[in-house]
Design an enzyme around this catalytic site. Structure first.
Site, PDB file in Angstrom:
ATOM      1  N   GLN A  10       8.608  -0.799   9.202  1.00  0.00           N
ATOM      2  CA  GLN A  10       9.083  -1.421  10.450  1.00  0.00           C
ATOM      3  C   GLN A  10      10.243  -2.385  10.184  1.00  0.00           C
ATOM      4  OE1 GLN A  10       6.007  -2.287  13.626  1.00  0.00           O
ATOM      5  NE2 GLN A  10       4.882  -2.923  11.823  1.00  0.00           N
ATOM      6  N   LEU A  11      10.017  -3.335   9.292  1.00  0.00           N
ATOM      7  CA  LEU A  11      11.006  -4.398   9.106  1.00  0.00           C
ATOM      8  C   LEU A  11      12.227  -3.929   8.313  1.00  0.00           C
ATOM      9  CD1 LEU A  11      11.739  -7.356   9.541  1.00  0.00           C
ATOM     10  CD2 LEU A  11      10.491  -7.910   7.439  1.00  0.00           C
ATOM     11  N   ASP A  35       9.724   3.487  -6.580  1.00  0.00           N
ATOM     12  CA  ASP A  35       8.337   3.011  -6.464  1.00  0.00           C
ATOM     13  C   ASP A  35       8.306   1.627  -7.109  1.00  0.00           C
ATOM     14  OD1 ASP A  35       5.667   2.371  -6.770  1.00  0.00           O
ATOM     15  OD2 ASP A  35       5.069   4.435  -7.199  1.00  0.00           O
ATOM     16  N   ILE A  36       8.053   0.621  -6.308  1.00  0.00           N
ATOM     17  CA  ILE A  36       8.183  -0.753  -6.824  1.00  0.00           C
ATOM     18  C   ILE A  36       7.112  -1.111  -7.854  1.00  0.00           C
ATOM     19  CG2 ILE A  36       9.378  -1.600  -4.757  1.00  0.00           C
ATOM     20  CD1 ILE A  36       6.661  -3.063  -4.066  1.00  0.00           C
ATOM     21  N   THR A 100       3.013 -13.607   4.973  1.00  0.00           N
ATOM     22  CA  THR A 100       2.188 -13.430   6.174  1.00  0.00           C
ATOM     23  C   THR A 100       1.382 -14.666   6.538  1.00  0.00           C
ATOM     24  OG1 THR A 100       0.211 -12.225   6.935  1.00  0.00           O
ATOM     25  CG2 THR A 100       0.518 -12.342   4.595  1.00  0.00           C
ATOM     26  N   TYR A 124      -5.831  -8.386   1.346  1.00  0.00           N
ATOM     27  CA  TYR A 124      -4.390  -8.279   1.657  1.00  0.00           C
ATOM     28  C   TYR A 124      -3.734  -9.661   1.645  1.00  0.00           C
ATOM     29  CZ  TYR A 124      -0.283  -7.988   4.732  1.00  0.00           C
ATOM     30  OH  TYR A 124       0.972  -8.132   5.279  1.00  0.00           O
ATOM     31  N   LYS A 128      -0.754 -11.040  -0.849  1.00  0.00           N
ATOM     32  CA  LYS A 128       0.561 -11.508  -0.377  1.00  0.00           C
ATOM     33  C   LYS A 128       0.817 -12.920  -0.891  1.00  0.00           C
ATOM     34  CE  LYS A 128       3.117  -9.741   1.935  1.00  0.00           C
ATOM     35  NZ  LYS A 128       4.246  -8.823   1.626  1.00  0.00           N
TER      36      LYS A 128
HETATM   37  N1  LIG Z   1       2.825  -5.555   9.893  1.00  0.00           N
HETATM   38  C1  LIG Z   1       2.470  -6.814  10.146  1.00  0.00           C
HETATM   39  O1  LIG Z   1       1.820  -7.112  11.152  1.00  0.00           O
HETATM   40  C2  LIG Z   1       2.903  -7.902   9.206  1.00  0.00           C
HETATM   41  C3  LIG Z   1       2.516  -9.229   9.481  1.00  0.00           C
HETATM   42  C4  LIG Z   1       2.953 -10.261   8.634  1.00  0.00           C
HETATM   43  C5  LIG Z   1       3.726  -9.954   7.520  1.00  0.00           C
HETATM   44  N2  LIG Z   1       4.056  -8.649   7.253  1.00  0.00           N
HETATM   45  C6  LIG Z   1       4.865  -8.365   6.072  1.00  0.00           C
HETATM   46  O2  LIG Z   1       6.126  -7.941   6.525  1.00  0.00           O
HETATM   47  C7  LIG Z   1       6.685  -7.002   5.596  1.00  0.00           C
HETATM   48  C8  LIG Z   1       7.116  -5.756   6.338  1.00  0.00           C
HETATM   49  O3  LIG Z   1       5.987  -5.222   7.020  1.00  0.00           O
HETATM   50  P1  LIG Z   1       6.081  -3.872   7.845  1.00  0.00           P
HETATM   51  O4  LIG Z   1       5.170  -3.993   9.008  1.00  0.00           O
HETATM   52  O5  LIG Z   1       7.505  -3.481   8.014  1.00  0.00           O
HETATM   53  O6  LIG Z   1       5.389  -2.866   6.781  1.00  0.00           O
HETATM   54  P2  LIG Z   1       5.306  -1.272   6.856  1.00  0.00           P
HETATM   55  O7  LIG Z   1       5.836  -0.766   8.135  1.00  0.00           O
HETATM   56  O8  LIG Z   1       3.909  -0.918   6.432  1.00  0.00           O
HETATM   57  O9  LIG Z   1       6.322  -0.842   5.708  1.00  0.00           O
HETATM   58  C9  LIG Z   1       6.065  -1.103   4.368  1.00  0.00           C
HETATM   59  C10 LIG Z   1       6.835  -0.096   3.566  1.00  0.00           C
HETATM   60  O10 LIG Z   1       6.559  -0.356   2.170  1.00  0.00           O
HETATM   61  C11 LIG Z   1       6.526   0.881   1.528  1.00  0.00           C
HETATM   62  N3  LIG Z   1       5.794   0.859   0.254  1.00  0.00           N
HETATM   63  C12 LIG Z   1       4.457   0.716   0.087  1.00  0.00           C
HETATM   64  N4  LIG Z   1       4.157   0.822  -1.223  1.00  0.00           N
HETATM   65  C13 LIG Z   1       5.324   1.022  -1.882  1.00  0.00           C
HETATM   66  C14 LIG Z   1       5.670   1.225  -3.239  1.00  0.00           C
HETATM   67  N5  LIG Z   1       4.745   1.243  -4.208  1.00  0.00           N
HETATM   68  N6  LIG Z   1       6.979   1.397  -3.557  1.00  0.00           N
HETATM   69  C15 LIG Z   1       7.925   1.396  -2.601  1.00  0.00           C
HETATM   70  N7  LIG Z   1       7.664   1.223  -1.288  1.00  0.00           N
HETATM   71  C16 LIG Z   1       6.376   1.042  -0.938  1.00  0.00           C
HETATM   72  C17 LIG Z   1       5.842   1.796   2.509  1.00  0.00           C
HETATM   73  O11 LIG Z   1       6.152   3.116   2.176  1.00  0.00           O
HETATM   74  P3  LIG Z   1       5.171   4.332   2.591  1.00  0.00           P
HETATM   75  O12 LIG Z   1       5.462   4.528   4.040  1.00  0.00           O
HETATM   76  O13 LIG Z   1       5.610   5.430   1.699  1.00  0.00           O
HETATM   77  O14 LIG Z   1       3.771   3.855   2.323  1.00  0.00           O
HETATM   78  C18 LIG Z   1       6.420   1.349   3.837  1.00  0.00           C
HETATM   79  O15 LIG Z   1       7.533   2.111   4.208  1.00  0.00           O
HETATM   80  C19 LIG Z   1       5.607  -6.777   4.531  1.00  0.00           C
HETATM   81  O16 LIG Z   1       5.877  -7.609   3.433  1.00  0.00           O
HETATM   82  C20 LIG Z   1       4.337  -7.241   5.206  1.00  0.00           C
HETATM   83  O17 LIG Z   1       3.387  -7.688   4.253  1.00  0.00           O
HETATM   84  C21 LIG Z   1       3.671  -7.630   8.079  1.00  0.00           C
END
Ligand SMILES: NC(=O)c1ccc[n+]([C@@H]2O[C@H](COP(=O)([O-])OP(=O)(O)OC[C@H]3O[C@@H](n4cnc5c(N)ncnc54)[C@H](OP(=O)(O)O)[C@@H]3O)[C@@H](O)[C@H]2O)c1
Length: 279
Positions: A10-11, A35-36, A100, A124, A128
């Protein structure tokens, strides 16, 4: 040049979009490119690319599943973050790490300051926070930005779920005793880009303005989408999930204000624009 991880999330998607809009040289990468969790590959990739800044949006974000996948969650959120930070240190790049509200214990009803009661309630949240510690230990040129209740065009989120269920059902039960702030990625992305261009390093909270419960958020989604589904307010005790979530997710924006950054628009304003974007 700015490198963005998690471009398929998303972000990350909206951060790259915003950087491109500003005509800033950037590269968005997904798991396929990097892959991080692969330490050596991450090091070689980033030292080869020599970015000035890495906006690290990739993360393991399956909050409930993490309770059963602690090792995998830590591998991505703690050690993956450490891998990126080590490479940033080597090339003297800035790093922006997204964290988060789940790092807090969720007690009380006032907004958490940056150094508030850090006590993650979930696997989780713990991962974080440990990611934050890695960034702080390794780097001086870092931003840690804690967001909450994220929604964006590229991925699944609460808003999309409510729109789908709200069109199918006559009523929905939604928890009313967890209070926080939704965060629209299209509003957070410009702030992260501003940070990447600045040197006001530190820890920040960044969400859309205003607080609500999940039930109030759902009601506004249903109202703005002109759906007729009724939202029934229920306590968390009637909607048990594998991971424990904080009751109080209010985040203080003091550090953002003190550093002269603009606050994000209200969550209702953000939701209205998001619904237009979804159409
Ligand atoms: N979502 C929320 O409500 C929320 C709230 C507070 C903070 N955050 C933080 O905000 C940030 C962005 O969140 P988001 O909602 O955009 O997350 P998201 O949509 O789940 O996207 C995370 C991305 O990370 C990728 N990823 C996971 N494991 C990986 C790896 N080993 N190597 C490379 N890429 C990898 C995923 O790829 P795949 O699609 O291949 O798995 C996915 O595309 C994150 O740090 C999250 O912790 C999120």
């Amino acid at each position: 040049m700015i490198l963005v991880t998690g471009v398929n999330g998303q972000l990350g998607f909206d951060v790259v979009k915003e950087l491109k809009r500003r005509k800033i040289e950037c590269l968005g990468i997904g798991r396929e490119e990097l892959d991080i969790t692969d330490k050596d590959v991450v090091f070689d990739y980033i030292t080869g690319l020599m970015p000035e800044c890495v906006i690290h949006c990739a993360a393991y974000t399956a909050v409930d599943r993490a309770e059963d996948e602690e090792e995998l969650c830590a591998k991505v959120n703690v050690y993956g973050t450490e891998n990126i930070a080590k490479a940033c240190k080597e090339v003297n790049a800035k790093m922006i790490y997204i964290s988060t509200d789940y790092v807090f214990d969720g007690q009380g009803d006032t907004p958490f300051e940056i150094e508030g009661n850090i006590k993650p309630l979930s696997v989780y949240g713990k991962s974080k926070y440990e990611g934050e510690l890695k960034v702080k230990e390794l780097l001086e040129k870092y931003f840690i930005v804690r967001a909450s209740w994220v929604f964006g065009i590229n991925g699944n989120n609460f808003v999309k779920t409510m729109l789908r269920l709200g069109a199918e059902k006559e009523s929905l039960n939604v928890v009313c005793d967890q209070i926080g702030s939704p965060t629209y990625t299209a509003d957070l992305a410009p702030l992260l880009c501003d940070m990447g261009m600045s040197e006001k390093y530190g820890v920040y909270h960044a969400t859309n303005e205003g607080f609500c419960s999940w039930a109030e958020f759902a009601e506004e989604i249903i109202r703005m989408a002109n759906l007729s589904c009724a939202i029934k307010h229920i306590p968390t005790s009637e909607y048990l999930t594998k991971a424990v979530r904080p009751f109080n997710s209010r985040l203080s924006k003091k550090s953002l204000i003190d550093s002269g950054y603009n606050l994000l628009p209200s969550w209702k304003d953000a939701l209205g624009r998001y619904l237009v974007e979804l159409k």
